[in-house]
Design a protein around this motif. Structure first.
Motif, PDB file in Angstrom:
ATOM      1  N   TYR A 278     -80.077 -99.784 -15.927  1.00 20.24           N
ATOM      2  CA  TYR A 278     -80.852 -99.209 -14.834  1.00 20.24           C
ATOM      3  C   TYR A 278     -81.842 -98.237 -15.464  1.00 20.24           C
ATOM      4  O   TYR A 278     -81.459 -97.177 -15.977  1.00 20.24           O
ATOM      5  CB  TYR A 278     -79.942 -98.491 -13.842  1.00 20.24           C
ATOM      6  N   LEU A 279     -83.125 -98.605 -15.454  1.00 19.12           N
ATOM      7  CA  LEU A 279     -84.139 -97.863 -16.183  1.00 19.12           C
ATOM      8  C   LEU A 279     -85.279 -97.476 -15.266  1.00 19.12           C
ATOM      9  O   LEU A 279     -85.917 -98.336 -14.656  1.00 19.12           O
ATOM     10  CB  LEU A 279     -84.680 -98.714 -17.345  1.00 19.12           C
ATOM     11  N   THR A 280     -85.533 -96.169 -15.164  1.00 20.10           N
ATOM     12  CA  THR A 280     -86.667 -95.645 -14.404  1.00 20.10           C
ATOM     13  C   THR A 280     -87.308 -94.537 -15.214  1.00 20.10           C
ATOM     14  O   THR A 280     -86.830 -94.150 -16.277  1.00 20.10           O
ATOM     15  CB  THR A 280     -86.214 -95.105 -13.035  1.00 20.10           C
ATOM     16  N   ASP A 281     -88.401 -93.992 -14.680  1.00 16.76           N
ATOM     17  CA  ASP A 281     -89.048 -92.867 -15.346  1.00 16.76           C
ATOM     18  C   ASP A 281     -88.180 -91.617 -15.287  1.00 16.76           C
ATOM     19  O   ASP A 281     -88.354 -90.703 -16.099  1.00 16.76           O
ATOM     20  CB  ASP A 281     -90.401 -92.576 -14.704  1.00 16.76           C
ATOM     21  N   ARG A 282     -87.256 -91.565 -14.341  1.00 18.22           N
ATOM     22  CA  ARG A 282     -86.462 -90.357 -14.135  1.00 18.22           C
ATOM     23  C   ARG A 282     -85.065 -90.444 -14.721  1.00 18.22           C
ATOM     24  O   ARG A 282     -84.491 -89.441 -15.120  1.00 18.22           O
ATOM     25  CB  ARG A 282     -86.343 -90.066 -12.641  1.00 18.22           C
ATOM     26  N   PHE A 283     -84.511 -91.641 -14.758  1.00 17.82           N
ATOM     27  CA  PHE A 283     -83.104 -91.770 -15.111  1.00 17.82           C
ATOM     28  C   PHE A 283     -82.856 -93.120 -15.775  1.00 17.82           C
ATOM     29  O   PHE A 283     -83.332 -94.150 -15.300  1.00 17.82           O
ATOM     30  CB  PHE A 283     -82.258 -91.648 -13.839  1.00 17.82           C
ATOM     31  N   ASN A 284     -82.125 -93.102 -16.889  1.00 18.68           N
ATOM     32  CA  ASN A 284     -81.747 -94.325 -17.583  1.00 18.68           C
ATOM     33  C   ASN A 284     -80.231 -94.400 -17.680  1.00 18.68           C
ATOM     34  O   ASN A 284     -79.578 -93.413 -18.045  1.00 18.68           O
ATOM     35  CB  ASN A 284     -82.329 -94.363 -19.007  1.00 18.68           C
ATOM     36  N   LEU A 285     -79.697 -95.570 -17.384  1.00 23.05           N
ATOM     37  CA  LEU A 285     -78.253 -95.791 -17.505  1.00 23.05           C
ATOM     38  C   LEU A 285     -78.023 -97.187 -18.047  1.00 23.05           C
ATOM     39  O   LEU A 285     -78.514 -98.178 -17.479  1.00 23.05           O
ATOM     40  CB  LEU A 285     -77.561 -95.633 -16.152  1.00 23.05           C
ATOM     41  N   ARG A 286     -77.271 -97.265 -19.146  1.00 26.88           N
ATOM     42  CA  ARG A 286     -76.901 -98.553 -19.744  1.00 26.88           C
ATOM     43  C   ARG A 286     -75.383 -98.605 -19.848  1.00 26.88           C
ATOM     44  O   ARG A 286     -74.768 -97.697 -20.401  1.00 26.88           O
ATOM     45  CB  ARG A 286     -77.530 -98.713 -21.132  1.00 26.88           C
ATOM     46  N   MET A 287     -74.794 -99.674 -19.357  1.00 31.70           N
ATOM     47  CA  MET A 287     -73.348 -99.832 -19.399  1.00 31.70           C
ATOM     48  C   MET A 287     -72.997-101.214 -19.926  1.00 31.70           C
ATOM     49  O   MET A 287     -73.661-102.199 -19.597  1.00 31.70           O
ATOM     50  CB  MET A 287     -72.739 -99.623 -18.006  1.00 31.70           C
ATOM     51  N   ARG A 288     -71.946-101.292 -20.759  1.00 32.12           N
ATOM     52  CA  ARG A 288     -71.458-102.542 -21.312  1.00 32.12           C
ATOM     53  C   ARG A 288     -69.946-102.595 -21.163  1.00 32.12           C
ATOM     54  O   ARG A 288     -69.254-101.590 -21.318  1.00 32.12           O
ATOM     55  CB  ARG A 288     -71.802-102.664 -22.807  1.00 32.12           C
ATOM     56  N   ALA A 339     -76.402 -92.560 -20.877  1.00 30.80           N
ATOM     57  CA  ALA A 339     -77.118 -91.998 -19.732  1.00 30.80           C
ATOM     58  C   ALA A 339     -78.118 -90.966 -20.218  1.00 30.80           C
ATOM     59  O   ALA A 339     -77.835 -90.179 -21.122  1.00 30.80           O
ATOM     60  CB  ALA A 339     -76.149 -91.361 -18.743  1.00 30.80           C
ATOM     61  N   GLU A 340     -79.306 -90.956 -19.596  1.00 29.99           N
ATOM     62  CA  GLU A 340     -80.368 -90.017 -19.951  1.00 29.99           C
ATOM     63  C   GLU A 340     -81.035 -89.523 -18.683  1.00 29.99           C
ATOM     64  O   GLU A 340     -81.467 -90.326 -17.854  1.00 29.99           O
ATOM     65  CB  GLU A 340     -81.414 -90.693 -20.841  1.00 29.99           C
ATOM     66  N   TRP A 341     -81.076 -88.218 -18.516  1.00 29.69           N
ATOM     67  CA  TRP A 341     -81.801 -87.595 -17.404  1.00 29.69           C
ATOM     68  C   TRP A 341     -83.066 -86.964 -17.953  1.00 29.69           C
ATOM     69  O   TRP A 341     -83.025 -86.206 -18.914  1.00 29.69           O
ATOM     70  CB  TRP A 341     -80.953 -86.512 -16.737  1.00 29.69           C
ATOM     71  N   ASP A 342     -84.198 -87.262 -17.325  1.00 23.73           N
ATOM     72  CA  ASP A 342     -85.477 -86.699 -17.746  1.00 23.73           C
ATOM     73  C   ASP A 342     -85.638 -85.312 -17.126  1.00 23.73           C
ATOM     74  O   ASP A 342     -85.544 -85.146 -15.915  1.00 23.73           O
ATOM     75  CB  ASP A 342     -86.609 -87.615 -17.290  1.00 23.73           C
ATOM     76  N   ALA A 343     -85.923 -84.324 -17.952  1.00 26.03           N
ATOM     77  CA  ALA A 343     -85.989 -82.943 -17.478  1.00 26.03           C
ATOM     78  C   ALA A 343     -87.070 -82.737 -16.427  1.00 26.03           C
ATOM     79  O   ALA A 343     -86.915 -81.911 -15.527  1.00 26.03           O
ATOM     80  CB  ALA A 343     -86.228 -81.990 -18.649  1.00 26.03           C
ATOM     81  N   PRO A 349     -87.796 -78.121 -15.163  1.00 17.93           N
ATOM     82  CA  PRO A 349     -87.429 -77.926 -16.564  1.00 17.93           C
ATOM     83  C   PRO A 349     -86.057 -77.293 -16.730  1.00 17.93           C
ATOM     84  O   PRO A 349     -85.733 -76.820 -17.805  1.00 17.93           O
ATOM     85  CB  PRO A 349     -88.530 -76.983 -17.063  1.00 17.93           C
ATOM     86  N   ASN A 350     -85.248 -77.260 -15.697  1.00 17.11           N
ATOM     87  CA  ASN A 350     -83.991 -76.523 -15.765  1.00 17.11           C
ATOM     88  C   ASN A 350     -82.806 -77.355 -16.229  1.00 17.11           C
ATOM     89  O   ASN A 350     -81.768 -76.821 -16.574  1.00 17.11           O
ATOM     90  CB  ASN A 350     -83.658 -75.924 -14.387  1.00 17.11           C
ATOM     91  N   ARG A 351     -82.927 -78.680 -16.218  1.00 15.73           N
ATOM     92  CA  ARG A 351     -81.805 -79.509 -16.637  1.00 15.73           C
ATOM     93  C   ARG A 351     -82.304 -80.701 -17.442  1.00 15.73           C
ATOM     94  O   ARG A 351     -83.302 -81.308 -17.127  1.00 15.73           O
ATOM     95  CB  ARG A 351     -81.016 -79.999 -15.416  1.00 15.73           C
ATOM     96  N   HIS A 352     -81.554 -81.014 -18.476  1.00 15.91           N
ATOM     97  CA  HIS A 352     -81.864 -82.178 -19.298  1.00 15.91           C
ATOM     98  C   HIS A 352     -80.562 -82.603 -19.955  1.00 15.91           C
ATOM     99  O   HIS A 352     -79.839 -81.780 -20.497  1.00 15.91           O
ATOM    100  CB  HIS A 352     -82.907 -81.820 -20.354  1.00 15.91           C
ATOM    101  N   LEU A 353     -80.246 -83.902 -19.931  1.00 14.46           N
ATOM    102  CA  LEU A 353     -78.943 -84.357 -20.416  1.00 14.46           C
ATOM    103  C   LEU A 353     -79.077 -85.712 -21.091  1.00 14.46           C
ATOM    104  O   LEU A 353     -79.758 -86.604 -20.591  1.00 14.46           O
ATOM    105  CB  LEU A 353     -77.954 -84.465 -19.254  1.00 14.46           C
ATOM    106  N   ASN A 354     -78.425 -85.851 -22.237  1.00 15.60           N
ATOM    107  CA  ASN A 354     -78.269 -87.126 -22.922  1.00 15.60           C
ATOM    108  C   ASN A 354     -76.786 -87.326 -23.207  1.00 15.60           C
ATOM    109  O   ASN A 354     -76.132 -86.439 -23.781  1.00 15.60           O
ATOM    110  CB  ASN A 354     -79.039 -87.144 -24.250  1.00 15.60           C
ATOM    111  N   LEU A 355     -76.260 -88.464 -22.814  1.00 19.12           N
ATOM    112  CA  LEU A 355     -74.834 -88.750 -22.986  1.00 19.12           C
ATOM    113  C   LEU A 355     -74.685 -90.159 -23.522  1.00 19.12           C
ATOM    114  O   LEU A 355     -75.305 -91.100 -23.019  1.00 19.12           O
ATOM    115  CB  LEU A 355     -74.096 -88.622 -21.651  1.00 19.12           C
ATOM    116  N   SER A 356     -73.848 -90.325 -24.550  1.00 21.01           N
ATOM    117  CA  SER A 356     -73.570 -91.630 -25.117  1.00 21.01           C
ATOM    118  C   SER A 356     -72.117 -91.669 -25.552  1.00 21.01           C
ATOM    119  O   SER A 356     -71.672 -90.810 -26.316  1.00 21.01           O
ATOM    120  CB  SER A 356     -74.491 -91.911 -26.315  1.00 21.01           C
ATOM    121  N   VAL A 357     -71.371 -92.667 -25.100  1.00 25.67           N
ATOM    122  CA  VAL A 357     -69.962 -92.793 -25.459  1.00 25.67           C
ATOM    123  C   VAL A 357     -69.580 -94.261 -25.550  1.00 25.67           C
ATOM    124  O   VAL A 357     -70.038 -95.087 -24.757  1.00 25.67           O
ATOM    125  CB  VAL A 357     -69.063 -92.050 -24.438  1.00 25.67           C
TER     126      VAL A 357
END
Length: 449
Positions: A278-288, A339-343, A349-357
């Motif tokens: 699920y890929l947008t300018d605001r939020f990306n999510l990849r699941m396998r 998962a990636e959240w675009d700040a 500009p108060n939140r930004h997150l990158n998560l990979s597991v």
């Protein structure tokens, strides 16, 4: 689907300041025209940075002695858009105390092989995945070779005394898409390639959106001649993939494959699974999610997050290299989420997150987990990053590693304080792994234009 290298330029910007301005020269009058035929001016940005920290390597379980260094780390980044970028710089560690026989002034292990000079190149990007060819040089972090069934979540910097520059090549020729990589462009180490054939393109001509139905063949070989000698290994894998949902923001696919070790009878594995992007300018999510079968010592994801250590000594009670380790026949379930959240889209500009597991659980009681998370808060002036690795959990000889980093920007964001710490494993001349830890505190300053 497979063309994951389109965002390689973002890797060049990992060290860009989280606050502060950027500017560019005004475009010439002729280039500022708003007519449809006018081309936008290329935007160039650069960044200079220097960090000065104290760094200590500390032994664990009575292994070795502690060492202390003053680390100076200059950086220069030139961003020329989605098809060109340069990131240069490397840490230089001046000894303060410790080391055998007093030690050298500069930490010898950081520069004692030709491969170590590759650390000067943190990123060099030429072309992109939207172009017929693209080339990338620099460190590899969580690298995945297309389908990911041979190389997945691989890092070429897990060995703290080995600092190679990797290389990635992508190319398209009609219905054939190719990705090739080398973990060390200056040494005979891990090399591999995957060739992906667009079946729809062959039978019905070029589709509006390629990669819906593909057949892929991959092969990876470790020459074992750089970063310390270790047994060589060759694996191959065949995959078939079908995209079952294809929209502008979401894509779902099914995949099945079979692999083995050429020249090793009875060493094979099979896999079935699927994924959602699920890929947008605001939020990306990849699941396998995959179900896997291993037999005769073969396993999917053989070249993974732990490989640069396991090639000397695999996790487990045997204490042998991964190429010689006994791997029981059985089944496993693998899951991965990124998962990636675009700040600029989530709370300004108060939140930004990158998560990979990623995690794999085996039918005979073993579990492997690795992941990382980075978050930026308070108008991105505070950044906290954590990463961890557990290999062989649930069995004797399990391996655990972890690290944390904190950066706090002040005085308008140009100056920042930082602190890092974590655990390490150092390969020895005897082929074993010496446990250690590190801790570092210091200051940095940068300037962006």
């Amino acid at each position: 689907m497979h063309r994951k290298r389109s965002c390689l330029a973002a890797l060049l910007l990992l060290l860009l300041p989280t606050t502060g301005g950027a500017s560019e020269p005004p475009a010439p009058e002729a280039e500022s025209s708003t007519t449809p035929d006018a081309l936008p001016a290329r935007k160039w940005h650069y960044l200079t940075r220097v960090e000065a920290t104290t760094l200590a390597f500390l032994p664990r379980a009575g292994a070795g002695e502690d060492e202390g260094f003053m680390q100076v780390e200059p950086t220069f980044i030139l961003d020329g858009g989605p098809e060109f970028g340069v990131n240069l710089g490397a840490p230089v560690r001046f000894r303060l105390w410790g080391g055998e026989d007093g030690g050298s002034l500069v930490r010898r292990e950081d520069w004692d092989t030709l491969s170590d000079w590759g650390q000067l190149v943190r990123g060099l990007l030429l072309g992109s995945d939207d172009a017929p060819m693209g080339v990338w040089f620099g460190p590899l972090e969580e690298h995945r070779l297309l389908s990911g069934h041979l190389v997945r979540r691989y890092s070429n910097r897990t060995n703290p005394d080995y600092h190679p520059a990797g290389g990635i090549f992508t190319g398209t020729l009609g219905p054939l898409y190719t990705e090739a990589f080398a973990s060390d462009v200056l040494g005979a180490r891990l090399v591999g390639a995957e060739f992906s054939l667009d079946v729809e393109h062959i039978f019905f001509g070029q589709p509006e959106k390629g990669g819906r139905y593909t057949l892929a063949l991959s092969a990876v070989h470790d020459g074992g001649r750089a970063g310390g000698d270790a047994p060589s290994m060759t694996l191959a894998h065949l995959d078939a993939m079908a995209v079952v949902v294809a929209r502008s923001d979401i894509e779902a696919h099914l995949i099945a494959g079979w692999g083995g070790r050429p020249g090793e009878g009875g060493a094979w594995g099979a896999v079935v699974g699927g994924g959602v992007d699920y890929l947008t300018d605001r939020f990306n999510l990849r699941m396998r999610l995959e179900a896997r079968r291993q037999h005769g010592g073969f396993r999917q994801g053989f070249f993974g997050a732990d490989y640069e250590l396991a090639r000397f000594q695999a996790a487990g009670p045997d204490g042998v290299p991964l190429a010689d380790a006994r791997f029981p026949d059985g089944y496993s379930a693998f899951a991965e989420a990124i998962a990636e959240w675009d700040a600029v889209s989530y709370g300004g500009p108060n939140r930004h997150l990158n998560l990979s597991v990623g995690a794999e659980v085996f039918s005979w009681g073993r579990a492997d987990v690795d992941g990382r998370v980075a978050v930026q808060l308070f108008e991105r002036s505070l950044e906290v990053a954590l990463k961890g690795l557990a290999v062989g959990a649930g069995k004797p000889g399990a391996r655990y590693l972890g690290a944390a980093e904190v950066r706090w920007r002040f005085l308008g964001g140009a100056l920042y304080a930082m602190g890092t710490g974590g655990t390490l494993l150092f390969p020895t001349a005897e082929g074993t792994l010496r446990p250690g830890a590190f801790a570092s505190v210091g200051l940095g300053v940068d300037h962006a234009r």
